[in-house]
Design a protein around this motif. Structure first.
Motif, short mmCIF file in Angstrom:
data_model
loop_
_atom_site.label_atom_id
_atom_site.label_comp_id
_atom_site.label_asym_id
_atom_site.label_seq_id
_atom_site.Cartn_x
_atom_site.Cartn_y
_atom_site.Cartn_z
N PRO A 6 1.00 -1.12 -0.08
CA PRO A 6 0.15 -0.20 0.19
C PRO A 6 0.59 1.25 -0.28
CG PRO A 6 -0.31 -1.95 2.32
CD PRO A 6 0.38 -1.48 1.38
N LEU A 7 1.55 0.73 0.50
CA LEU A 7 2.83 2.18 0.50
C LEU A 7 3.57 2.70 -0.56
CD1 LEU A 7 4.84 2.28 3.88
CD2 LEU A 7 3.70 3.12 3.77
N MET A 8 3.79 1.98 -1.53
CA MET A 8 4.67 1.44 -2.59
C MET A 8 2.49 2.77 -3.81
SD MET A 8 6.01 -0.76 -5.66
CE MET A 8 4.28 -1.71 -5.87
N ARG A 9 1.70 2.36 -3.85
CA ARG A 9 0.60 2.16 -4.68
C ARG A 9 -0.07 3.76 -3.97
NH1 ARG A 9 -2.40 -2.69 -2.75
NH2 ARG A 9 -3.39 -2.01 -1.39
N LEU A 10 0.38 3.91 -2.69
CA LEU A 10 -0.17 5.59 -2.34
C LEU A 10 1.09 6.72 -3.32
CD1 LEU A 10 -0.38 5.01 1.49
CD2 LEU A 10 -1.85 6.48 -0.54
N GLY A 11 2.26 5.56 -3.39
CA GLY A 11 3.53 6.70 -3.68
C GLY A 11 3.05 6.98 -5.03
N LEU A 12 2.07 6.19 -5.75
CA LEU A 12 1.97 6.54 -7.68
C LEU A 12 1.05 7.34 -7.38
CD1 LEU A 12 1.87 2.55 -8.84
CD2 LEU A 12 4.06 4.26 -9.16
N ARG A 13 -0.52 6.74 -6.81
CA ARG A 13 -1.19 7.84 -6.73
C ARG A 13 -1.46 9.21 -6.70
NH1 ARG A 13 -5.68 4.02 -3.55
NH2 ARG A 13 -5.77 2.25 -4.94
N LEU A 14 -0.39 9.90 -6.06
CA LEU A 14 0.18 10.82 -5.83
C LEU A 14 1.47 12.04 -6.14
CD1 LEU A 14 1.68 10.53 -2.12
CD2 LEU A 14 -0.09 12.13 -2.80
N GLU A 15 1.28 10.71 -8.15
CA GLU A 15 2.47 11.55 -8.96
C GLU A 15 1.20 12.43 -9.90
OE1 GLU A 15 3.07 8.37 -11.93
OE2 GLU A 15 4.71 7.36 -10.57
N ASP A 16 -0.41 12.82 -9.33
CA ASP A 16 -0.59 13.74 -9.99
C ASP A 16 -0.80 14.48 -8.92
OD1 ASP A 16 -0.47 12.31 -12.89
OD2 ASP A 16 -2.35 11.05 -12.03
N ALA A 17 -1.22 14.47 -7.98
CA ALA A 17 -1.42 15.61 -6.74
C ALA A 17 -0.28 16.73 -6.73
CB ALA A 17 -1.10 14.70 -5.77
N PRO A 18 -0.82 17.65 -6.51
CA PRO A 18 -0.09 18.97 -6.22
C PRO A 18 1.36 18.67 -6.04
CG PRO A 18 -2.14 19.96 -5.76
CD PRO A 18 -2.32 18.52 -6.05
N ASP A 19 2.24 19.49 -6.25
CA ASP A 19 3.69 19.69 -5.84
C ASP A 19 4.22 19.60 -4.55
OD1 ASP A 19 4.85 19.15 -8.39
OD2 ASP A 19 4.80 21.19 -8.75
N ALA A 20 3.44 20.69 -3.82
CA ALA A 20 3.67 20.62 -2.63
C ALA A 20 3.26 19.94 -1.74
CB ALA A 20 2.68 22.02 -1.44
N MET A 53 7.83 6.08 6.81
CA MET A 53 7.39 4.64 7.04
C MET A 53 7.85 3.50 6.39
SD MET A 53 2.70 5.67 5.99
CE MET A 53 2.27 4.09 6.34
N GLN A 54 8.79 3.59 5.20
CA GLN A 54 9.12 2.66 5.06
C GLN A 54 10.08 2.45 5.30
OE1 GLN A 54 9.29 4.30 0.36
NE2 GLN A 54 7.95 2.93 -0.18
N GLY A 55 11.15 3.23 5.78
CA GLY A 55 11.72 3.56 6.41
C GLY A 55 11.78 2.51 8.34
N LEU A 56 10.74 2.48 8.96
CA LEU A 56 10.12 2.01 10.22
C LEU A 56 10.09 1.05 9.81
CD1 LEU A 56 9.11 2.52 12.94
CD2 LEU A 56 6.70 2.61 11.93
N VAL A 57 9.15 0.41 8.42
CA VAL A 57 8.86 -1.07 8.04
C VAL A 57 9.91 -1.59 7.85
CG1 VAL A 57 7.79 -1.87 6.13
CG2 VAL A 57 6.23 -0.59 6.92
N SER A 58 11.64 -0.88 7.24
CA SER A 58 13.25 -1.62 6.87
C SER A 58 13.32 -1.90 8.70
CB SER A 58 13.32 -0.93 6.59
OG SER A 58 12.81 -0.49 4.72
#
Length: 443
Positions: free
Chosen positions: A255-269, A281-286
């Motif tokens: 789900p973290l990877m999916r969130l990253g993909l969905r944010l590509e079309d979001a505003p830059d800020a 979150m990825q660092g916490l999971v690792s």
């Protein structure tokens, strides 16, 4: 639970009972042999003439009697035997019966017999020549009053008779004969207790240590089987929860990877802010996956030099410009997993560098343990948090910034590795300021 083959095992109670019966039988046989072999002790015979001769000379040339002057002699109850011998002794000495006194020792654990004078005739007069031949059997105490009021007392000389030496040597020999039975009995009692103590110690050092062998009496085999079952259940309990944590941490990546993909079309800020959170979150999971892996994998242990390993950690950090030092000393060799112990030491040192800007290490041997102290000059930890910091995901730094506080798995991981090796990690505040982390590992 009955272990396999327990039907053929004789109970421990029966073994000990038979061993004790055998010990008692040996003792009784030794006593019977003593009764048959020992010579019957014969009572010593003395004559009134010997007593008179010793009183006249002041000593006994033969050494059978001892003579001494005493200020007083205790009166004794009347008895016919003493009266007859007193009369013979007075006749042989040519003095009145009131000037002599004789007594006999009371047998051990017996009362002194009380006689009544009524109905007992007085002893007939006896000539001095005949009186000297009157026999005195066993122990006695004869006394003659002197003109100055003191008494001259004559008693048999005390000595250790040959038959007593024989009995003493026989008792010593009996004790030596029974000693192997006593040793076997004590060994039988202590062996299973030592085995269980060693197994508990191994389980504390390594939860995946080899299980106890099902051997010995039925009670011991059943207890060993119960211990092995407990060890297996503990390992399953830990493995099940470790598997759940590992699976959750692993599945969070999708789900973290999916969130990253969905944010590509979001505003830059918005995208930049969310990407930072995703990276956290990825660092916490690792980190969680690494913690689970370190605490659950079966360690491969071999002899290692803890000082050399600590020097490697210190040199690596010093090359990065960190203020880290290690006091010189002798090598400290122990059995352990090199990778896990190096990660643990690195964790403790980096913790000091992160919060205090540097660390001073000392390594020594104390009471069979390698003791590594990591000191720093930082702000320390509130006393109420000294144990909480070893709880997973607890952070002594109260902000939620990972750059300043981490994720709270470093110290729990270090303690888990130390306890898996039979040691521990403790923290305490220094009186002069700062913190000291103490690692103890058995050598």
């Amino acid at each position: 639970m009955k272990p396999a083959g327990s039907a053929a095992r004789s109970p421990l109670f029966l073994r000990i009972f038979l061993l004790m019966l055998g010990c008692v039988a040996v003792v009784q046989l030794m006593n019977l042999a003593l009764l048959i072999a020992v010579q019957t002790p014969s009572a010593k015979l003395y004559t009134v003439g010997q007593v008179v001769h010793a009183m006249g000379r002041g000593h006994d040339p033969a050494g059978d009697l001892q003579v001494e002057r005493v200020p007083a002699v205790q009166p004794v109850p009347w008895n016919p035997r003493a009266e007859r011998i007193e009369a013979a002794l007075a006749s042989a000495l040519g003095v009145s019966a009131e000037s002599v006194r004789i007594s006999f020792p009371t047998p051990f654990l017996q009362r002194e017999q009380v006689y009544r004078r009524t109905g007992v005739p007085s002893p007939a007069p006896i000539s001095p020549a005949v009186a000297r031949d009157v026999v005195i059997t066993g122990g006695f105490s004869a006394a003659l009053r002197q003109r100055d009021g003191q008494w001259l007392r004559v008693e048999p000389a005390e000595g250790f008779e040959p038959w007593r030496w024989f009995v003493l040597l026989w008792l010593i020999f009996s004790a030596l004969a029974v000693a192997p039975f006593a040793w076997a009995l004590a060994h039988r009692f202590a062996k299973p207790i030592r085995a269980f103590a060693a197994a508990a110690e191994r389980l504390g050092r390594d939860p995946r240590a080899p299980q106890l062998e099902l051997e010995g009496p039925s009670e011991i085999a059943e207890a060993a089987a119960a211990f092995n079952t407990m060890q297996a259940r503990l390992n399953r309990y830990v493995d099940d929860r470790t598997t759940v944590i590992s699976a959750v941490a692993h599945d969070l990546r999708t789900p973290l990877m999916r969130l990253g993909l969905r944010l590509e079309d979001a505003p830059d800020a918005l995208r930049h802010a969310c990407e930072g959170d995703i990276r956290d979150m990825q660092g916490l999971v690792s980190t969680a996956l690494a913690y689970v892996r370190e605490t659950s994998e079966t360690p491969v242990r071999r002899p290692l030099d803890l000082r050399s390993l600590a020097e490697t950690v210190v040199d690596d950090l010093a090359d990065r410009g960190e203020a880290v030092t290690l006091a010189p000393g002798e090598p400290v060799v122990l059995n352990g997993n090199p990778a896990a112990i190096k990660a643990m030491v690195t964790n403790l040192v980096i913790n000091a560098v992160k919060y205090a800007g540097g660390a001073d290490l000392t390594l020594a041997l104390a009471e069979g343990h390698a003791v590594l102290d990591v000191r720093d000059d930082g702000p320390g930890i509130p006393p109420e948090d000294l144990e909480h910091v070893f709880e997973p995901f607890f952070r002594g730094e109260r902000s939620r910034n990972r750059d300043t506080g981490g994720v709270g798995l470093g110290l729990p991981s270090a303690r888990a590795v130390a306890r898996a090796h039979g040691g521990d990690v403790e923290l305490r505040n220094r009186a002069e300021g700062g913190l000291i982390a103490t690692l103890r590992l058995p050598v």
